[in-house]
Design a protein around this motif. Structure first.
Motif, short mmCIF file in Angstrom:
data_model
loop_
_atom_site.label_atom_id
_atom_site.label_comp_id
_atom_site.label_asym_id
_atom_site.label_seq_id
_atom_site.Cartn_x
_atom_site.Cartn_y
_atom_site.Cartn_z
N VAL A 201 -7.94 15.75 -0.13
CA VAL A 201 -7.48 17.61 -0.79
C VAL A 201 -7.44 18.19 -1.35
N GLU A 202 -6.08 17.93 -2.54
CA GLU A 202 -6.31 18.52 -3.93
C GLU A 202 -6.70 18.77 -4.64
N ALA A 203 -7.82 17.07 -4.68
CA ALA A 203 -9.14 16.62 -5.93
C ALA A 203 -10.21 18.24 -6.01
N ILE A 204 -9.96 18.57 -4.30
CA ILE A 204 -11.47 19.86 -4.17
C ILE A 204 -10.73 20.94 -4.53
N SER A 205 -9.70 21.37 -4.14
CA SER A 205 -9.17 22.56 -5.10
C SER A 205 -9.20 21.92 -6.38
N TYR A 206 -8.49 21.67 -7.16
CA TYR A 206 -7.69 21.35 -8.14
C TYR A 206 -9.05 21.23 -8.63
N MET A 207 -10.68 21.12 -8.94
CA MET A 207 -12.25 21.39 -9.21
C MET A 207 -12.10 22.23 -10.09
N SER A 208 -11.68 22.83 -9.00
CA SER A 208 -12.03 24.42 -9.61
C SER A 208 -11.28 25.32 -9.85
N GLU A 209 -10.32 24.71 -9.93
CA GLU A 209 -8.49 24.87 -11.06
C GLU A 209 -9.00 24.74 -12.63
N TYR A 210 -9.44 23.64 -12.44
CA TYR A 210 -8.96 23.12 -13.79
C TYR A 210 -10.34 23.20 -14.76
N ASN A 211 -9.93 23.95 -15.32
CA ASN A 211 -11.13 24.63 -16.47
C ASN A 211 -10.55 24.62 -17.61
N VAL A 212 -11.26 25.48 -18.92
CA VAL A 212 -11.43 26.00 -19.94
C VAL A 212 -9.95 26.63 -20.22
N HIS A 213 -9.86 27.95 -19.18
CA HIS A 213 -8.06 28.09 -19.64
C HIS A 213 -6.42 27.16 -19.74
N GLU A 214 -7.15 25.77 -19.27
CA GLU A 214 -6.16 24.75 -18.63
C GLU A 214 -5.94 24.35 -20.22
N GLN A 215 -4.45 24.21 -20.26
CA GLN A 215 -3.85 23.73 -21.66
C GLN A 215 -4.76 22.14 -21.99
N LYS A 226 -16.14 15.05 -10.99
CA LYS A 226 -17.12 15.45 -9.95
C LYS A 226 -17.99 15.06 -9.29
N VAL A 227 -18.77 13.69 -10.64
CA VAL A 227 -19.68 12.74 -10.57
C VAL A 227 -18.50 11.69 -9.54
N ASP A 228 -17.61 10.88 -9.81
CA ASP A 228 -17.09 10.20 -8.53
C ASP A 228 -17.49 10.37 -6.95
N PHE A 229 -17.07 11.81 -7.18
CA PHE A 229 -16.63 13.01 -5.43
C PHE A 229 -18.23 12.83 -5.48
N ASN A 230 -19.15 12.98 -5.92
CA ASN A 230 -20.42 12.74 -5.32
C ASN A 230 -20.38 11.62 -5.01
N LEU A 231 -20.50 10.74 -5.31
CA LEU A 231 -20.64 9.08 -5.26
C LEU A 231 -20.39 8.46 -4.21
N LYS A 529 -13.40 21.80 11.30
CA LYS A 529 -14.60 21.83 11.07
C LYS A 529 -14.85 21.56 9.81
N GLY A 530 -14.87 23.01 8.99
CA GLY A 530 -14.60 23.60 7.26
C GLY A 530 -14.13 22.53 6.76
N THR A 531 -12.56 22.29 6.87
CA THR A 531 -12.29 21.27 5.75
C THR A 531 -13.29 20.16 5.94
N MET A 532 -12.88 19.62 6.59
CA MET A 532 -13.81 18.48 7.22
C MET A 532 -15.92 18.21 6.34
N GLU A 533 -16.02 19.34 6.07
CA GLU A 533 -17.52 19.76 5.70
C GLU A 533 -17.00 19.16 4.29
N SER A 534 -16.35 20.54 3.70
CA SER A 534 -15.87 19.90 2.18
C SER A 534 -15.86 18.55 1.72
N HIS A 535 -15.57 17.74 3.04
CA HIS A 535 -15.27 16.64 2.16
C HIS A 535 -16.17 15.75 2.83
N PHE A 536 -17.46 15.78 4.12
CA PHE A 536 -18.19 14.65 4.30
C PHE A 536 -19.61 15.89 3.98
#
Length: 542
Positions: A201-215, A226-231, A529-536
């Motif tokens: 659950v944290e991974a899905i949120s954090y992937m959108s937050e971890y970007n060039v502005h992160e130290q 991202k690759v690991d999540f999709n695989l 259902k929306g939460t599960m869609e984000s995972h599956f």
């Protein structure tokens, strides 16, 4: 209903229909953005790049940030040995940072990994009278780290109790004025603290937050996540196709129309325990076990007469197919299907682990006995004392049974000591049952329980102590917090089998999510259902 009645009117389902139907049976996943072969090769390449960072970073804070980032992005499972070695180094090294964020991050990372760290490390941020310095409220990132760290408290740690109250108060006040990225993290933590949050659950949120502005930003780390999540999602989709077909065949055969039709939700629960590729077998056995216990629960709770409940329990305790003759027709196929599925579980295990399935069966039999006790209370209009109620209902919550089943399919990693720990219903297992029972009961009290359910712990507390519902709910909520302290302590006490303690703790983390804000996202799963869609269903764009 008359006291002592053995007759319950046969009910059609009191639950809403499945929100999934045969979606996953017919589902054709969108093609991956690249071929699976390319993605696996790319994953291996990126793993090598990221692995080198453990040696490249010499600074202690850099090492901690690397571990934290991998954990929050859900790819720490790819670097378990490296992380364990790094945290051993961090634990044994001197550390005297003036940064609240760094001190709290070190505390959280080490306690999560079963290392004991004294709460005295936070004394430098307190006045002599024990109160926290107001200056630290100027550091919202540090304050959030303190809040998350303090939620790993064990019993009798007043400093961490105070830290939670202090940081929560100030985070609530400042969250609307924070930058969007930090504001989102604060809002999530105030709902469910990071140590109680499922990694996926944290991974899905954090992937959108971890970007060039992160130290600590590193593009290879983000791409690997991202690759690991999709695989892995591709594997989960295949499993959902198989298990949904299993359920469609089973439900048509036994024809029970009064139950919660929740196979995808059961799979989500199982996936929340272990999402990694190597645990396909364990995940499938556990999801089926979830569904079979849910069927049993609904039969006792919403449909069977008391006499039928007693007969069903006799058959389950004897575990003899010849006992099917004493059952009413609608339960005969159910009982035989339960037996055949448990045989299939055993057939899937290696010869030297087949004996583990006997524990699985024993847990199912124990659950049946607890469900029967609750049925006896209901049909006899008996309202138990609070202590009497929770003695049974914490067990009927099923966490002990599920904790054993979690281990059964995991293979050689599971020792006899671990099985005995789960079967013994000690510390984290029992505390997990308390989290499940009390969160479930608070949700049922808010939403209105099924009219055929026995009085809940909330109602029994109100009845026995003659208090308002607000007082009772506050008491039950405090018992959930106490249970989490016991779970946190178990990580330290059982460091020798920490990977398994983590899996069992994931059960409690799943409860924190499914029963968030006193909802019941299993029984009333439309809003989930929306939460599960984000995972599956939804890919993470590369």
């Amino acid at each position: 209903m008359a006291s002592g009645s053995c007759i319950t009117p046969k009910t059609a389902s009191v639950f809403h229909p499945t929100v999934w139907g045969d979606f996953f049976i017919n589902y054709e996943p969108k093609p991956l953005q690249r071929s699976e072969k390319w993605m696996r090769e790319r994953s291996n390449q990126l793993r090598e790049e990221v692995s080198q960072l453990f040696d490249a970073f010499e600074d202690m804070v850099e090492k901690m940030n690397l571990v934290d980032t991998l954990q929050r992005l859900g790819i720490d499972h790819l670097f378990e040995e490296k992380i364990e070695t790094t945290l051993n180094i961090i634990h044994s090294a001197e550390f005297d940072s003036p940064s609240l964020h760094d001190v709290a991050l070190r505390f959280r990372l080490l306690r999560q990994q079963g290392f004991w760290v004294s709460s005295d490390v936070f004394n430098k941020f307190k006045h002599r009278d024990g109160s926290f310095m107001i200056d630290i409220t100027n550091d919202p990132k540090g304050l959030l780290s303190l809040y998350n760290a303090a939620n790993l408290l064990t019993h009798n740690e007043e400093t961490l109790e105070e830290a939670i109250l202090f940081s929560r108060h100030w985070l609530e006040l400042m969250k609307s004025s924070l930058k969007p990225r930090l504001a989102k993290q604060v809002s999530r933590a105030l709902q469910i603290p990071l140590p109680r949050t499922l990694k996926r659950v944290e991974a899905i949120s954090y992937m959108s937050e971890y970007n060039v502005h992160e130290q600590t930003y590193n593009p290879s780390i983000l791409e690997l996540a991202k690759v690991d999540f999709n695989l892995l999602q591709h594997i989960h989709q295949k499993e959902l196709k198989v298990i949904t077909q299993w359920w469609e065949d089973l439900s048509k055969d036994i024809g029970l129309d009064y139950i919660r039709d929740r196979i995808v939700e059961c799979y989500f629960w199982s996936y929340s325990i272990y999402f990694e590729e190597e645990y396909t077998r364990a995940r499938m056995i556990l999801a089926k076990f979830f569904m079979l216990t849910s069927l049993l629960d609904d039969t006792y709770d919403t449909h069977a007469t008391l006499e039928e409940c007693r007969k069903l329990n006799v058959a389950i305790q004897s575990w003899d197919a010849s006992d099917v003759s004493v059952l009413p027709d609608y339960l005969k196929k159910f009982f035989l299907k339960v037996m055949s599925n448990f045989m299939e579980f055993e057939n899937e295990l290696e010869p030297h682990t087949k004996h583990c399935n006997a524990y699985n069966r024993k847990m199912f039999q124990l659950l049946s006995g607890y469900y029967l006790q609750e049925a006896e209370w209901f049909h006899n209009n008996y309202v138990p004392s609070f202590e009497e109620q929770i003695k049974v209902s914490v067990m009927s919550a099923g966490i002990q049974a599920l904790s054993v089943c979690i281990l059964v399919g995991m293979g050689d990693i599971v020792t006899n000591e671990a099985l005995e720990w789960a079967i013994g219903n000690n510390d984290a297992v029992r505390a997990g049952g308390e989290v499940a029972r009390f969160m479930d009961d608070m949700a049922a009290f808010k939403n209105g329980r099924n009219k055929l359910d026995v009085a809940s712990s909330v109602e029994c507390y109100i009845n026995e102590y003659n208090v308002t519902s607000e007082v009772a709910l506050a008491k039950i909520s405090s018992l959930v917090d106490d249970a989490w302290k016991t779970i946190n302590q178990a990580h330290i006490d059982h460091r020798d089998m920490l990977p398994l303690v983590h899996r069992v703790t994931n059960l409690s983390r799943s409860m924190a999510l499914l029963f968030l804000d006193k909802r019941d996202a299993y029984t009333y799963s439309k809003d989930f259902k929306g939460t599960m869609e984000s995972h599956f269903v939804k890919h993470i764009p590369l």
